[in-house]
Scaffold this motif. Structure first.
Motif, PDB file in Angstrom:
ATOM      1  N   ALA A   1       0.801  -1.205   0.041  1.00 36.46           N
ATOM      2  CA  ALA A   1      -0.228   0.057   0.032  1.00 36.46           C
ATOM      3  C   ALA A   1       0.971   1.001   0.096  1.00 36.46           C
ATOM      4  CB  ALA A   1      -0.824   0.056   1.123  1.00 36.46           C
ATOM      5  N   PRO A   2       0.294   2.248  -0.456  1.00 35.87           N
ATOM      6  CA  PRO A   2       0.959   3.712  -0.528  1.00 35.87           C
ATOM      7  C   PRO A   2       1.530   3.979   1.267  1.00 35.87           C
ATOM      8  CG  PRO A   2      -0.737   3.942  -1.789  1.00 35.87           C
ATOM      9  CD  PRO A   2      -0.934   2.445  -1.251  1.00 35.87           C
ATOM     10  N   ALA A   3       2.788   4.261   1.130  1.00 41.45           N
ATOM     11  CA  ALA A   3       3.677   4.682   2.349  1.00 41.45           C
ATOM     12  C   ALA A   3       3.021   6.016   2.848  1.00 41.45           C
ATOM     13  CB  ALA A   3       4.858   4.507   2.457  1.00 41.45           C
ATOM     14  N   ASP A   4       1.717   6.474   3.087  1.00 36.41           N
ATOM     15  CA  ASP A   4       1.413   7.496   3.291  1.00 36.41           C
ATOM     16  C   ASP A   4       0.474   7.661   4.835  1.00 36.41           C
ATOM     17  OD1 ASP A   4      -1.054   6.467   2.854  1.00 36.41           O
ATOM     18  OD2 ASP A   4      -1.463   7.578   0.846  1.00 36.41           O
ATOM     19  N   GLY A   5       0.319   6.590   5.554  1.00 44.76           N
ATOM     20  CA  GLY A   5      -0.205   6.730   6.877  1.00 44.76           C
ATOM     21  C   GLY A   5      -1.716   6.298   6.672  1.00 44.76           C
ATOM     22  N   TYR A   6      -2.407   6.367   5.484  1.00 44.35           N
ATOM     23  CA  TYR A   6      -3.844   5.939   5.529  1.00 44.35           C
ATOM     24  C   TYR A   6      -4.131   4.653   5.352  1.00 44.35           C
ATOM     25  CZ  TYR A   6      -4.403  11.012   4.917  1.00 44.35           C
ATOM     26  OH  TYR A   6      -4.223  12.444   5.302  1.00 44.35           O
ATOM     27  N   THR A   7      -3.181   3.639   5.430  1.00 43.45           N
ATOM     28  CA  THR A   7      -3.419   2.260   5.294  1.00 43.45           C
ATOM     29  C   THR A   7      -2.592   1.634   6.819  1.00 43.45           C
ATOM     30  OG1 THR A   7      -3.592   1.947   2.931  1.00 43.45           O
ATOM     31  CG2 THR A   7      -3.274  -0.186   4.417  1.00 43.45           C
ATOM     32  N   LEU A   8      -3.446   1.183   7.658  1.00 43.25           N
ATOM     33  CA  LEU A   8      -2.606   0.529   8.798  1.00 43.25           C
ATOM     34  C   LEU A   8      -2.789  -0.800   8.820  1.00 43.25           C
ATOM     35  CD1 LEU A   8      -4.378   2.891  11.574  1.00 43.25           C
ATOM     36  CD2 LEU A   8      -2.358   3.513  10.217  1.00 43.25           C
TER      37      LEU A   8
ATOM     38  N   GLY B   1      -0.218  -5.735  16.886  1.00 40.70           N
ATOM     39  CA  GLY B   1       0.342  -4.425  17.076  1.00 40.70           C
ATOM     40  C   GLY B   1       0.177  -3.934  15.756  1.00 40.70           C
ATOM     41  N   ILE B   2       0.309  -2.663  15.550  1.00 43.91           N
ATOM     42  CA  ILE B   2       0.069  -1.933  14.282  1.00 43.91           C
ATOM     43  C   ILE B   2       1.286  -1.434  13.540  1.00 43.91           C
ATOM     44  CG2 ILE B   2      -0.804   0.318  13.391  1.00 43.91           C
ATOM     45  CD1 ILE B   2      -3.186  -0.087  15.213  1.00 43.91           C
ATOM     46  N   VAL B   3       1.353  -1.729  12.384  1.00 43.71           N
ATOM     47  CA  VAL B   3       2.411  -1.264  11.459  1.00 43.71           C
ATOM     48  C   VAL B   3       1.939  -0.761  10.330  1.00 43.71           C
ATOM     49  CG1 VAL B   3       4.024  -3.214  12.367  1.00 43.71           C
ATOM     50  CG2 VAL B   3       2.561  -3.503  10.384  1.00 43.71           C
ATOM     51  N   VAL B   4       2.682   0.120   9.681  1.00 44.38           N
ATOM     52  CA  VAL B   4       2.270   0.801   8.133  1.00 44.38           C
ATOM     53  C   VAL B   4       3.447   0.624   7.401  1.00 44.38           C
ATOM     54  CG1 VAL B   4       1.159   2.888   9.434  1.00 44.38           C
ATOM     55  CG2 VAL B   4       3.647   2.960   8.990  1.00 44.38           C
ATOM     56  N   PRO B   5       3.135   0.630   5.987  1.00 43.62           N
ATOM     57  CA  PRO B   5       3.946   0.368   4.821  1.00 43.62           C
ATOM     58  C   PRO B   5       5.570   1.225   5.146  1.00 43.62           C
ATOM     59  CG  PRO B   5       2.074   0.697   4.006  1.00 43.62           C
ATOM     60  CD  PRO B   5       1.940   1.075   5.519  1.00 43.62           C
ATOM     61  N   ALA B   6       6.600   0.453   4.854  1.00 40.73           N
ATOM     62  CA  ALA B   6       7.878   0.942   5.260  1.00 40.73           C
ATOM     63  C   ALA B   6       8.087   2.428   4.344  1.00 40.73           C
ATOM     64  CB  ALA B   6       8.917   0.080   4.614  1.00 40.73           C
ATOM     65  N   GLY B   7       8.547   3.197   4.779  1.00 37.53           N
ATOM     66  CA  GLY B   7       8.779   4.502   4.096  1.00 37.53           C
ATOM     67  C   GLY B   7       7.959   5.362   4.460  1.00 37.53           C
ATOM     68  N   THR B   8       6.874   5.285   5.423  1.00 37.48           N
ATOM     69  CA  THR B   8       5.925   6.398   5.925  1.00 37.48           C
ATOM     70  C   THR B   8       6.470   7.394   6.697  1.00 37.48           C
ATOM     71  OG1 THR B   8       3.984   4.563   5.876  1.00 37.48           O
ATOM     72  CG2 THR B   8       3.796   6.473   7.201  1.00 37.48           C
ATOM     73  N   PRO B   9       6.190   8.833   6.374  1.00 43.32           N
ATOM     74  CA  PRO B   9       6.805   9.804   6.932  1.00 43.32           C
ATOM     75  C   PRO B   9       6.755   9.609   8.543  1.00 43.32           C
ATOM     76  CG  PRO B   9       5.696  10.506   5.179  1.00 43.32           C
ATOM     77  CD  PRO B   9       5.212   9.059   5.461  1.00 43.32           C
ATOM     78  N   LYS B  10       7.998   9.868   9.128  1.00 45.31           N
ATOM     79  CA  LYS B  10       8.219   9.624  10.465  1.00 45.31           C
ATOM     80  C   LYS B  10       7.226  10.768  11.393  1.00 45.31           C
ATOM     81  CE  LYS B  10      13.014   8.238  10.863  1.00 45.31           C
ATOM     82  NZ  LYS B  10      14.343   8.833  11.190  1.00 45.31           N
TER      83      LYS B  10
END
Length: 320
Positions: free
Chosen positions: A81-88, A250-259
């Protein structure tokens, strides 16, 4: 050089748009991928957390169940998924640790494909049997399995529980037939219906059936008794010292999501997991609400990867 200077406004505009998008996060609904069917422990945790986190973020979080392959299908979908924080992604012990020990090829890497946000829950498993099974203690189940080698069918929802059972089988010196399920709900249905005789499953998923008399609990798998059922002894108390297995999410997001986005999600989760309402909700299932830093969760995942690869090797479970 002139062409380079001419391109600067465009580049600066892109950086400005990106910075604004991060500062404005979130400005639209999010989705939370659950790599297991509805009704199981990971789904229960996800739906509880998503409602409260949505309030914290001021946006709706839509839960999306993508089951199959011990969570590998949903985890891979989340990784891409896009690494934008909108997919958990609601990860767990299977998707973020044990699948690496039981699958010869995964479409994602638990360490490099995701950025951890926070662990959210930890709870024990229950060892249960169909009421028709002539075993009222763990010792009696072991003896029954020894008297009928290979004749008892046990179910598991995911690779994590499979390895936990194999570890127990090795300690007890028994052999049972493994039946794999896509999630807890279908496994519980078959236990209640008598299609399988034994089920290792997270407390929150199976205990309602125990309370209703449709399944019999023999032990909890953690080193301490479950707060919601203190009458149930642990595996260690029944003669198998050192056996200590927990289910965790636990919750993760796609790699590269802005810190900055990861930190915003983490702050929201920390507030959710600290709330008395969530703690009380989880306690009903002997689950403990947990909040860790992204760095702590990352270290824990790496630790679990090493642990379960060793268990798989010792139990003779080869990646398939």
């Amino acid at each position: 050089m002139k062409r380079l200077f001419k391109s600067w406004p465009i580049v600066l505009g892109l950086f400005s748009s990106l910075a604004w998008a991060q500062a404005d996060f979130p400005n639209k609904p999010l989705r939370m991928i659950v790599p297991f069917p509805p009704g199981g422990v990971t789904d229960i945790v996800a739906r509880t957390v998503s409602v409260k986190l949505g309030v914290e973020l001021g946006q709706t979080i839509v839960v999306e169940n993508r089951a199959g392959a011990s969570g590998a299908i949903g985890a891979e979908l989340g990784a891409r998924a896009p690494a934008d924080g909108y997919t958990l992604i609601m990860g767990n012990i299977s998707t973020l640790a044990i699948n690496s020990a039981t699958f010869a090829k995964l479409g994602y890497d638990p360490v490099t494909s995701f950025d951890p946000v926070s662990m959210v829950a930890v709870q024990p498993l229950l060892i249960t049997v169909h009421p028709g099974v002539a075993a009222k203690t763990l010792g009696e189940l072991v003896q029954l399995a020894k008297n009928q080698p290979g004749q008892l069918n046990y179910g598991t929802a995911g690779s994590s529980i499979h390895l936990a059972v194999e570890q127990f089988n090795s300690l007890a010196g028994i052999r049972m037939n493994h039946i794999a399920y896509k999630g807890s709900a279908p496994a519980i249905t078959d236990l209640v219906g008598g299609q399988i005789q034994v089920l290792f499953d997270p407390f929150s998923s199976i205990y309602p059936q125990v309370a209703a008399g449709k399944a019999r609990a023999l032990a909890v798998t953690t080193d301490k008794r479950a707060s919601a059922a203190p009458q149930l002894p642990t595996v260690a108390e029944q003669g198998y010292a050192g056996f200590d297995v927990s289910s965790w999410q636990g919750i993760v997001v796609p790699a590269g999501t802005p810190k900055s986005v990861v930190q915003r999600l983490h702050r929201g989760l920390a507030n959710v997991m600290a709330s008395a309402e969530v703690k009380d909700k989880f306690a009903q299932y002997s689950a403990m609400a947990v909040a860790t830093s992204p760095e702590e969760f990352s270290a824990y995942i790496k630790q679990e990867l090493v642990r379960w690869k060793k268990v798989a090797q010792q139990a003779g479970v080869k990646p398939e």
